[in-house]
Write a protein that holds these residues in place. Structure first.
Motif, PDB file in Angstrom:
ATOM      1  N   ILE A 176     206.817 114.693  21.850  1.00 21.09           N
ATOM      2  CA  ILE A 176     206.498 115.063  20.788  1.00 21.09           C
ATOM      3  C   ILE A 176     206.922 114.168  19.642  1.00 21.09           C
ATOM      4  O   ILE A 176     208.032 113.415  19.911  1.00 21.09           O
ATOM      5  CB  ILE A 176     207.737 116.142  20.506  1.00 21.09           C
ATOM      6  N   GLY A 203     206.539 112.927  15.673  1.00 19.26           N
ATOM      7  CA  GLY A 203     206.272 113.387  14.035  1.00 19.26           C
ATOM      8  C   GLY A 203     207.606 112.787  13.165  1.00 19.26           C
ATOM      9  O   GLY A 203     208.252 112.315  13.707  1.00 19.26           O
ATOM     10  N   SER A 230     210.328 117.144  10.899  1.00 15.41           N
ATOM     11  CA  SER A 230     209.340 117.981  11.417  1.00 15.41           C
ATOM     12  C   SER A 230     209.348 118.962  12.312  1.00 15.41           C
ATOM     13  O   SER A 230     208.216 119.707  12.662  1.00 15.41           O
ATOM     14  CB  SER A 230     207.896 116.722  11.660  1.00 15.41           C
ATOM     15  N   ARG A 290     210.787 117.961  15.555  1.00 13.69           N
ATOM     16  CA  ARG A 290     210.734 117.413  16.887  1.00 13.69           C
ATOM     17  C   ARG A 290     211.932 117.715  17.486  1.00 13.69           C
ATOM     18  O   ARG A 290     211.795 118.105  18.822  1.00 13.69           O
ATOM     19  CB  ARG A 290     210.204 115.969  16.842  1.00 13.69           C
ATOM     20  N   LEU A 320     203.727 116.498  15.290  1.00 14.55           N
ATOM     21  CA  LEU A 320     204.240 117.830  14.357  1.00 14.55           C
ATOM     22  C   LEU A 320     204.199 117.167  12.774  1.00 14.55           C
ATOM     23  O   LEU A 320     204.189 115.942  12.707  1.00 14.55           O
ATOM     24  CB  LEU A 320     205.692 117.951  14.715  1.00 14.55           C
ATOM     25  N   ALA A 330     206.587 124.315  10.926  1.00 15.00           N
ATOM     26  CA  ALA A 330     205.981 123.185  11.410  1.00 15.00           C
ATOM     27  C   ALA A 330     204.672 123.257  11.845  1.00 15.00           C
ATOM     28  O   ALA A 330     204.346 124.270  12.751  1.00 15.00           O
ATOM     29  CB  ALA A 330     206.812 122.249  12.619  1.00 15.00           C
ATOM     30  N   GLU A 331     203.618 122.405  11.700  1.00 14.39           N
ATOM     31  CA  GLU A 331     202.348 122.486  12.194  1.00 14.39           C
ATOM     32  C   GLU A 331     202.342 121.524  13.254  1.00 14.39           C
ATOM     33  O   GLU A 331     202.766 120.278  13.436  1.00 14.39           O
ATOM     34  CB  GLU A 331     201.252 122.037  11.032  1.00 14.39           C
ATOM     35  N   VAL A 332     201.831 122.162  14.329  1.00 15.69           N
ATOM     36  CA  VAL A 332     201.720 121.390  15.900  1.00 15.69           C
ATOM     37  C   VAL A 332     200.219 121.320  16.142  1.00 15.69           C
ATOM     38  O   VAL A 332     199.539 122.244  16.314  1.00 15.69           O
ATOM     39  CB  VAL A 332     202.319 122.263  16.735  1.00 15.69           C
TER      40      VAL A 332
END
Length: 253
Positions: free
Chosen positions: A58, A60, A64, A66, A211, A233-235
């Protein structure tokens, strides 16, 4: 990892292996069952969760989400009775926040980095010292600890938090580091999860989650008295970001 610390960690793992209250991994083959994250929308994106027997990551920027996702995975795993380990060379984990996220701290082995430039103390499970770019000594100690943990076969989840370590520091690791760790975990029903600022590595069937913070929700009107209620969060999954979703991580008030 200094030899004394490595021996202390191995002794601790041997003691746990002999414990009557062992993790539910022993005697079961769960390699075909993904390790669910418990985050709505994310498990659907991952077709059930993180693949077992793989290195996943993960990454970012700070804030974010993570660490929140990694804690969610640790919470789901430890609440189900399994053991998890958190290798933390920068000493970033807040146990209170982990407990608030639902992590059963009694089933989490936390290996902390030392807070000053000195030899790490085995009594604190230290894995190294701080330096501006992560430096070779704490990183090598952390990776050595990860190898020992994976070799024990006791942990359903091993997290190594490399957040805040510059790419220049990560590039000092031996070139075969992640290949070696992938080979160690691939025959096990556990998962190695790397948390970092940028892409580091993942196994051939592991997942890479990128992320990006997409906003925050607050209690009340703008002002010094309001509280953070959660982050969105955008994943994006995969190196080419072909699949994505938005997840909401709630803060504990």
């Amino acid at each position: 990892m200094p030899s004394a610390l490595k021996l202390a960690l191995e002794d601790l793992l041997k003691a746990q292996r002999l414990s009557a209250d062992g993790p539910p991994l022993r005697g079961e083959d769960r390699r075909g069952t993904p390790l669910a994250t418990g985050v709505p929308g994310l498990d659907e994106l991952l077709f059930g969760g993180l693949p077992r027997g793989q290195v996943s990551e993960i990454h970012g920027p700070a804030s974010s989400g993570r660490t929140g996702i990694a804690l969610a995975v640790a919470a789901r795993s430890t609440r189900a009775g399994a053991l998890a380990a958190w290798v933390d060379p920068q000493d970033r984990l807040d146990p209170r926040s982990a407990a608030d996220a639902g992590v059963a701290l009694g089933r989490l082995l936390w290996l902390r980095g030392a807070a000053s430039d000195r030899e790490p103390s085995s009594s604190h499970g230290g894995t190294g010292t701080r330096s501006p770019d992560g430096g070779p000594r704490p990183l090598l100690a952390a990776i050595s600890a990860v190898g020992t943990l994976l070799g024990s076969g006791l942990f359903e989840l091993v997290v190594v938090d490399l957040g805040g370590i510059a790419r220049s520091g990560l590039q000092r690791l031996p070139g075969a580091t992640w290949i070696r760790l992938q080979r160690m975990v691939e025959s096990q029903p556990g998962t190695l999860l790397v948390v970092a600022d940028d892409h580091v590595a993942h196994g051939p069937a592991g997942v890479s989650l990128a992320l990006r913070g997409a906003g925050a929700s607050w209690s009340g009107d703008p002002g010094p008295g309001r509280l953070l209620r959660g982050l969105t969060a955008e994943v994006k999954a995969g190196r080419h970001a072909l699949r994505g979703t938005a997840v909401e991580l709630r803060a504990s008030l």
